[in-house]
Design an enzyme around this catalytic site. Structure first.
Site, PDB file in Angstrom:
ATOM      1  N   LYS A  15       0.838  -1.200   0.000  1.00 52.74           N
ATOM      2  CA  LYS A  15       0.000   0.000   0.000  1.00 52.74           C
ATOM      3  C   LYS A  15       0.868   1.243   0.000  1.00 52.74           C
ATOM      4  CE  LYS A  15       0.886   1.360   4.401  1.00 52.74           C
ATOM      5  NZ  LYS A  15       1.437   2.692   4.811  1.00 52.74           N
ATOM      6  N   ASP A 141      -2.886  -1.195   9.619  1.00 50.70           N
ATOM      7  CA  ASP A 141      -3.057  -1.266   8.168  1.00 50.70           C
ATOM      8  C   ASP A 141      -3.774  -2.536   7.709  1.00 50.70           C
ATOM      9  OD1 ASP A 141      -1.756   1.148   7.736  1.00 50.70           O
ATOM     10  OD2 ASP A 141       0.204   0.209   7.433  1.00 50.70           O
TER      11      ASP A 141
END
Length: 304
Positions: A15, A141
């Site tokens: 990401k 996350d």
């Protein structure tokens, strides 16, 4: 509940943060944040195979990583086995591509991939929301990376709301030959000393994505952790200057670093490749990656 399948393959997508705003700090020490999140094509590969032997056994091609419960992939598998009372065990073979201490969510991505893979391997009646609930104790996350795509993360990362998809583009990601400690970067963060322009404008980001305007997106990229990270590792400044001067639409650090990225238009692949070639000359010890955005649908379809 179990299926006739004995193994599944999946990918764990990295990401980047499309801006990262720090809003405050909770009493428990966690920082409150607001960040645009985007999965990208840089990915680890995992093969999960059922075993008669109890327990979770991880094999990893990167010797520097632990293969016991210190590894988030192992902890994710144990969480599913406990939650669903599964019998037997699982072997996880992990091939790493995502660099460590980069702010790219490598360990979190592996954990999210394990959650998705076990749901398919054992035909578990778990919704995405239930997987995200299992994911949250593993890391801030991990809930986002369960489904990936483009989203706004708030709170400590657990409050997720969809954003319009990042339009097609070329992403140059660079990981310096050193890492960045998330704990140290947050410890060096001083909200009172932060200038207004060091915090991203989420409204600007939303408008850029709604209008599919990469130029506006590039202008909206800002990461509140850049200053403390660069104070700790001044060499990051050179990487940021290089990317900003490469003709990209915008450049930013991802998470707490040490990776940075630059955004180029979908028709600017040659310019992105030229950026990588020049970067490899200037920073021969760094790792450069040419990436693209990855959608929620592609994340979902990556488990076979």
């Amino acid at each position: 509940m179990e299926t006739g399948r004995e193994s599944v393959r999946t990918r764990a997508f990295a990401k980047i943060n499309l801006g990262l705003e720090i809003l405050g700090k909770r009493e428990d020490g966690y920082h409150l944040l607001r960040s645009g999140m985007q999965t990208i094509s840089l990915a680890d590969e995992l093969l999960l195979t059922k075993t008669e032997e109890e327990g979770v056994h991880l094999l990893c091609d990167r010797p520097s990583l632990p293969t016991d419960e210190r590894n988030l992939a192992v902890r994710a598998a144990l969480a599913v086995f406990r939650h669903c009372a599964l019998k037997g065990g699982i072997r996880i073979e992990l091939r790493k591509q995502i660099p460590e201490e980069a702010g790219l969510g490598g360990g979190s991505a592996d954990a999210a991939a394990v959650l998705r893979a076990l749901r398919i391997l054992y035909a578990l009646p778990l919704s995405d929301a239930e997987l995200r609930a299992l994911a949250l104790p593993l890391g801030a996350d991990v809930p986002f990376l369960v489904t990936g795509g483009t989203a706004l993360a708030e709170g400590i990362g657990e409050e997720l709301s969809p954003l319009p998809a990042l339009p097609p583009c070329e992403l140059v990601v660079v990981k310096p030959p050193f890492g960045s400690s998330t704990k140290e970067v947050y410890a060096a963060l001083s909200l009172s000393a932060m200038a207004p322009w060091e915090q991203p404008d989420v409204t600007l980001l939303r408008n850029a994505l709604r209008g599919q305007n990469l130029t506006l997106l590039g202008a909206s990229l800002q990461n509140a952790l850049e200053r403390p990270a660069m104070e700790l590792k001044p060499a990051l400044i050179d990487y940021k200057r290089f990317l900003a001067g490469s003709g990209a639409l915008g450049a930013s650090m991802s998470g707490s670093g040490a990776a940075l990225y630059a955004v180029f238009g979908a028709e600017e692949r040659d310019k992105a490749l030229a950026c990588i070639a020049a970067g490899q000359q200037q920073f021969p010890e760094a790792a450069f990656f040419l990436c693209r955005p990855v959608s929620t649908e592609e994340v979902s379809a990556s488990t076979v």
